[in-house]
Design an enzyme around this catalytic site. Structure first.
Site, PDB file in Angstrom:
ATOM      1  N   ASN A  13       0.871  -1.180   0.000  1.00 44.68           N
ATOM      2  CA  ASN A  13       0.000   0.000   0.000  1.00 44.68           C
ATOM      3  C   ASN A  13       0.907   1.230   0.000  1.00 44.68           C
ATOM      4  O   ASN A  13       1.495   1.570   1.020  1.00 44.68           O
ATOM      5  CB  ASN A  13      -0.895  -0.021   1.248  1.00 44.68           C
ATOM      6  CG  ASN A  13      -1.741   1.236   1.366  1.00 44.68           C
ATOM      7  OD1 ASN A  13      -1.803   2.042   0.435  1.00 44.68           O
ATOM      8  ND2 ASN A  13      -2.385   1.421   2.505  1.00 44.68           N
ATOM      9  N   LYS A  15       0.130   4.273  -0.257  1.00 43.73           N
ATOM     10  CA  LYS A  15      -0.495   5.476   0.324  1.00 43.73           C
ATOM     11  C   LYS A  15      -0.240   6.660  -0.627  1.00 43.73           C
ATOM     12  O   LYS A  15      -0.225   6.448  -1.839  1.00 43.73           O
ATOM     13  CB  LYS A  15       0.017   5.700   1.751  1.00 43.73           C
ATOM     14  CG  LYS A  15      -0.138   4.417   2.596  1.00 43.73           C
ATOM     15  CD  LYS A  15       0.132   4.590   4.056  1.00 43.73           C
ATOM     16  CE  LYS A  15      -0.043   3.242   4.758  1.00 43.73           C
ATOM     17  NZ  LYS A  15       0.089   3.322   6.201  1.00 43.73           N
ATOM     18  N   HIS A 105      -9.379   1.344   5.030  1.00 45.96           N
ATOM     19  CA  HIS A 105      -8.065   1.511   5.658  1.00 45.96           C
ATOM     20  C   HIS A 105      -8.216   2.451   6.858  1.00 45.96           C
ATOM     21  O   HIS A 105      -9.011   3.400   6.812  1.00 45.96           O
ATOM     22  CB  HIS A 105      -7.055   2.070   4.660  1.00 45.96           C
ATOM     23  CG  HIS A 105      -5.657   1.995   5.189  1.00 45.96           C
ATOM     24  ND1 HIS A 105      -5.161   2.934   6.059  1.00 45.96           N
ATOM     25  CD2 HIS A 105      -4.687   1.065   5.020  1.00 45.96           C
ATOM     26  CE1 HIS A 105      -3.925   2.580   6.388  1.00 45.96           C
ATOM     27  NE2 HIS A 105      -3.617   1.456   5.770  1.00 45.96           N
ATOM     28  N   GLU A 107      -6.519   4.817   7.859  1.00 42.38           N
ATOM     29  CA  GLU A 107      -6.306   6.241   7.556  1.00 42.38           C
ATOM     30  C   GLU A 107      -7.554   6.864   6.953  1.00 42.38           C
ATOM     31  O   GLU A 107      -7.744   8.079   7.037  1.00 42.38           O
ATOM     32  CB  GLU A 107      -5.068   6.396   6.648  1.00 42.38           C
ATOM     33  CG  GLU A 107      -3.791   6.204   7.461  1.00 42.38           C
ATOM     34  CD  GLU A 107      -2.648   5.574   6.713  1.00 42.38           C
ATOM     35  OE1 GLU A 107      -2.618   5.630   5.476  1.00 42.38           O
ATOM     36  OE2 GLU A 107      -1.763   4.999   7.387  1.00 42.38           O
ATOM     37  N   GLU A 175      -5.000  -4.822  10.545  1.00 45.55           N
ATOM     38  CA  GLU A 175      -3.964  -3.816  10.744  1.00 45.55           C
ATOM     39  C   GLU A 175      -4.220  -3.076  12.056  1.00 45.55           C
ATOM     40  O   GLU A 175      -5.015  -2.119  12.090  1.00 45.55           O
ATOM     41  CB  GLU A 175      -3.984  -2.801   9.595  1.00 45.55           C
ATOM     42  CG  GLU A 175      -3.714  -3.400   8.240  1.00 45.55           C
ATOM     43  CD  GLU A 175      -3.143  -2.360   7.280  1.00 45.55           C
ATOM     44  OE1 GLU A 175      -2.032  -2.588   6.792  1.00 45.55           O
ATOM     45  OE2 GLU A 175      -3.783  -1.324   7.055  1.00 45.55           O
ATOM     46  N   GLY A 181       3.011   2.217  10.868  1.00 51.11           N
ATOM     47  CA  GLY A 181       4.003   3.294  10.778  1.00 51.11           C
ATOM     48  C   GLY A 181       4.738   3.556  12.076  1.00 51.11           C
ATOM     49  O   GLY A 181       5.446   4.559  12.201  1.00 51.11           O
ATOM     50  N   SER A 221       3.884  -2.173  10.291  1.00 46.15           N
ATOM     51  CA  SER A 221       5.335  -2.257  10.507  1.00 46.15           C
ATOM     52  C   SER A 221       5.925  -3.603  10.065  1.00 46.15           C
ATOM     53  O   SER A 221       6.843  -4.113  10.702  1.00 46.15           O
ATOM     54  CB  SER A 221       5.688  -1.950  11.967  1.00 46.15           C
ATOM     55  OG  SER A 221       5.293  -0.629  12.292  1.00 46.15           O
TER      56      SER A 221
HETATM   57  P1  13P Z   1       3.354   0.388   7.712  1.00 45.43           P
HETATM   58  O1  13P Z   1       3.874  -0.869   7.043  1.00 45.43           O
HETATM   59  O2  13P Z   1       4.087   1.611   7.322  1.00 45.43           O
HETATM   60  O3  13P Z   1       3.213   0.198   9.179  1.00 45.43           O
HETATM   61  O4  13P Z   1       1.852   0.609   7.127  1.00 45.43           O
HETATM   62  C1  13P Z   1       0.935  -0.416   7.184  1.00 45.43           C
HETATM   63  C2  13P Z   1      -0.265  -0.022   6.442  1.00 45.43           C
HETATM   64  O5  13P Z   1      -1.005   0.860   6.838  1.00 45.43           O
HETATM   65  C3  13P Z   1      -0.562  -0.727   5.192  1.00 45.43           C
HETATM   66  O6  13P Z   1      -1.844  -0.468   4.737  1.00 45.43           O
END
Ligand code: 13P
Length: 263
Positions: A13, A15, A105, A107, A175, A181, A221
């Site tokens: 992903n 983003k 997601h 976010e 997740e 992150g 992560s």
């Molecule tokens: P990270 O791998 O940066 O923690 O992000 C995970 C994520 O949100 C994938 O959709």
């Protein structure tokens, strides 16, 4: 279907990273690296989720060079067509030969205040456009103070599956928001515990057969040095990778986790 019969999926992903030129360079390099390493894409599937503006370029490259890499949108509208400025229809994603579309997601849930009802409507919209929804669920650190770890993700998944019929092809990504992150992933044990509850939710909401065939990914992560621990879990069938999916060496290494696993 058993764990051994579910094809693992390693998904990146991106983003809001990479413009269309960077997307082309990245996918070319990824395909070259995995091809050079003789990666078996039928054994471990690879997908990327670029920003909308990159998708046409990714499609052109993938089709011209017949690359065995799947791709999808990071979000879609609940509507198919109409006066919805700034939104993207699942139909448009399908027209670009997207296989998947991420829905729910964290976010989007937290920054764009998407409710479980919205995520259910997006899941339905993806299926109506013949896209495979990749449904994201996960609890915040605050949720963890009040509930047991699987409570919030299980509820989110129940909500997303309200309009889904048994036998439907979809993917779930667990997740934990606190792990995204942060550089502090869940432990494989924590992820497995929630994943097994999510598989039971699918069985209860749909049926056992759908639960057995559905791939459940872990995200938060994920790095080359921790992927193997997650992939050893019986209910985890892949990873949704954020930060490490932007580094072609790291992402290719995650895809090739079997090469550095000692099973
Ligand atoms: P990270 O791998 O940066 O923690 O992000 C995970 C994520 O949100 C994938 O959709």
């Amino acid at each position: 279907m058993t764990e051994a019969q579910r094809t693992p999926l390693i998904a990146g992903n991106w983003k809001m990273n990479f413009d269309h030129l960077q997307a082309i360079a990245f996918v070319q390099k990824l395909a070259w690296m995995l091809g050079d390493a003789k990666h078996d894409f039928d054994d471990v599937e690879v997908a990327v989720f670029p920003p909308f503006t990159d998708l046409r370029s990714v499609q052109t490259l993938v089709q011209a060079d017949k690359l065995p890499i799947a791709y999808g949108g990071q979000d879609l509208s609940t509507h198919a067509l109409g006066a919805y400025t700034g939104e993207i229809s699942g139909r448009f994603l399908k027209k670009l030969d997207c296989t998947y579309c991420i829905v729910g997601h964290s976010e989007r849930r937290y920054r764009h205040v998407e409710s479980d009802e919205t995520v259910a409507a997006k899941t339905k919209a993806a299926l109506e456009a013949e896209l495979v929804p990749l449904i994201c669920v996960g609890e915040t650190a605050k949720d963890l103070e009040r509930h047991e770890p699987s409570a919030v993700p299980a509820n989110q998944l129940r909500g997303a599956l309200l309009d889904v019929k048994p036998g439907t092809d979809f993917v779930v990504a667990y997740e934990p928001v606190w792990a995204i992150g942060s550089g502090a992933p869940a432990t494989p044990e924590q992820a497995q515990n929630v994943a097994s509850v999510l598989r039971r939710v699918i069985a209860q909401s749909l049926d056992e057969e759908t639960a057995a065939k559905t791939r459940i990914l872990y995200g938060g992560s994920v790095k080359p040095d921790n992927i193997v621990g997650f992939m050893k879990c019986p209910d985890i069938d892949g990873a949704l990778v954020g930060t490490a999916s932007l580094d072609v060496d790291a992402f290719a290494s995650i895809v090739r986790y079997k090469k550095h696993a000692t099973y």
